[in-house]
Motif scaffolding. Sequence first.
Motif, PDB file in Angstrom:
ATOM      1  N   LEU A 157      67.400  22.393   6.402  1.00 15.85           N
ATOM      2  CA  LEU A 157      68.439  21.721   5.617  1.00 15.85           C
ATOM      3  C   LEU A 157      68.647  22.433   4.282  1.00 15.85           C
ATOM      4  O   LEU A 157      69.778  22.661   3.859  1.00 15.85           O
ATOM      5  CB  LEU A 157      68.049  20.261   5.396  1.00 15.85           C
ATOM      6  N   PHE A 194      74.365  13.986   5.151  1.00 12.52           N
ATOM      7  CA  PHE A 194      75.239  15.145   4.991  1.00 12.52           C
ATOM      8  C   PHE A 194      76.418  14.818   4.081  1.00 12.52           C
ATOM      9  O   PHE A 194      76.825  15.645   3.256  1.00 12.52           O
ATOM     10  CB  PHE A 194      75.719  15.650   6.352  1.00 12.52           C
ATOM     11  N   ILE A 238      68.887  20.374  11.075  1.00 10.39           N
ATOM     12  CA  ILE A 238      68.517  18.976  11.226  1.00 10.39           C
ATOM     13  C   ILE A 238      67.041  18.845  11.604  1.00 10.39           C
ATOM     14  O   ILE A 238      66.407  17.848  11.314  1.00 10.39           O
ATOM     15  CB  ILE A 238      69.403  18.300  12.288  1.00 10.39           C
ATOM     16  N   GLU A 239      66.473  19.868  12.203  1.00 18.05           N
ATOM     17  CA  GLU A 239      65.088  19.790  12.680  1.00 18.05           C
ATOM     18  C   GLU A 239      64.063  19.709  11.566  1.00 18.05           C
ATOM     19  O   GLU A 239      63.075  19.000  11.694  1.00 18.05           O
ATOM     20  CB  GLU A 239      64.769  20.975  13.580  1.00 18.05           C
ATOM     21  N   PHE A 299      76.431  23.091  11.352  1.00 22.19           N
ATOM     22  CA  PHE A 299      75.544  22.057  11.876  1.00 22.19           C
ATOM     23  C   PHE A 299      74.626  22.649  12.941  1.00 22.19           C
ATOM     24  O   PHE A 299      74.598  22.205  14.076  1.00 22.19           O
ATOM     25  CB  PHE A 299      76.349  20.894  12.475  1.00 22.19           C
ATOM     26  N   SER A 339      70.251   9.212  13.688  1.00 21.46           N
ATOM     27  CA  SER A 339      71.423  10.091  13.644  1.00 21.46           C
ATOM     28  C   SER A 339      72.469   9.612  12.634  1.00 21.46           C
ATOM     29  O   SER A 339      73.099  10.426  11.957  1.00 21.46           O
ATOM     30  CB  SER A 339      72.045  10.234  15.028  1.00 21.46           C
ATOM     31  N   ILE A 343      71.396  10.621   9.185  1.00 18.18           N
ATOM     32  CA  ILE A 343      71.579  12.053   8.964  1.00 18.18           C
ATOM     33  C   ILE A 343      73.033  12.363   8.655  1.00 18.18           C
ATOM     34  O   ILE A 343      73.331  13.148   7.749  1.00 18.18           O
ATOM     35  CB  ILE A 343      71.043  12.864  10.162  1.00 18.18           C
TER      36      ILE A 343
END
Length: 92
Positions: free
Chosen positions: A77, A50, A71-72, A66, A43, A46
């Motif tokens: 993205l 960003f 994110i998956e 978001f 996390s 990530i």
Amino acid sequence: MRDSMIEIEQKLKLIVAQNAIPTTSPDVIVRTSRPIEDLGMDSMQIINLFAIIEIEFGITIFDDMFAPEAIETFGGLVEMVKTCIKKSKHTI
């Protein structure tokens, strides 16, 4: 600079590959690649990713962008960044 959609995806591949642990080749990143499961990102990586994306593309990623699908997968993205770029062009 006006990035084409293909250039955006290629630039994102490089950014993601350079920030994955361990560093990943951009060639193995596909739209279905999952940053956490497939690329080993956590996390904090990530969040850092960003921030790098905001700087590299000159955009702001707002909280409402978001979405979980951003994110998956890498494809999510890419779509999120494209949306941010379009929104930023309309606010100038």
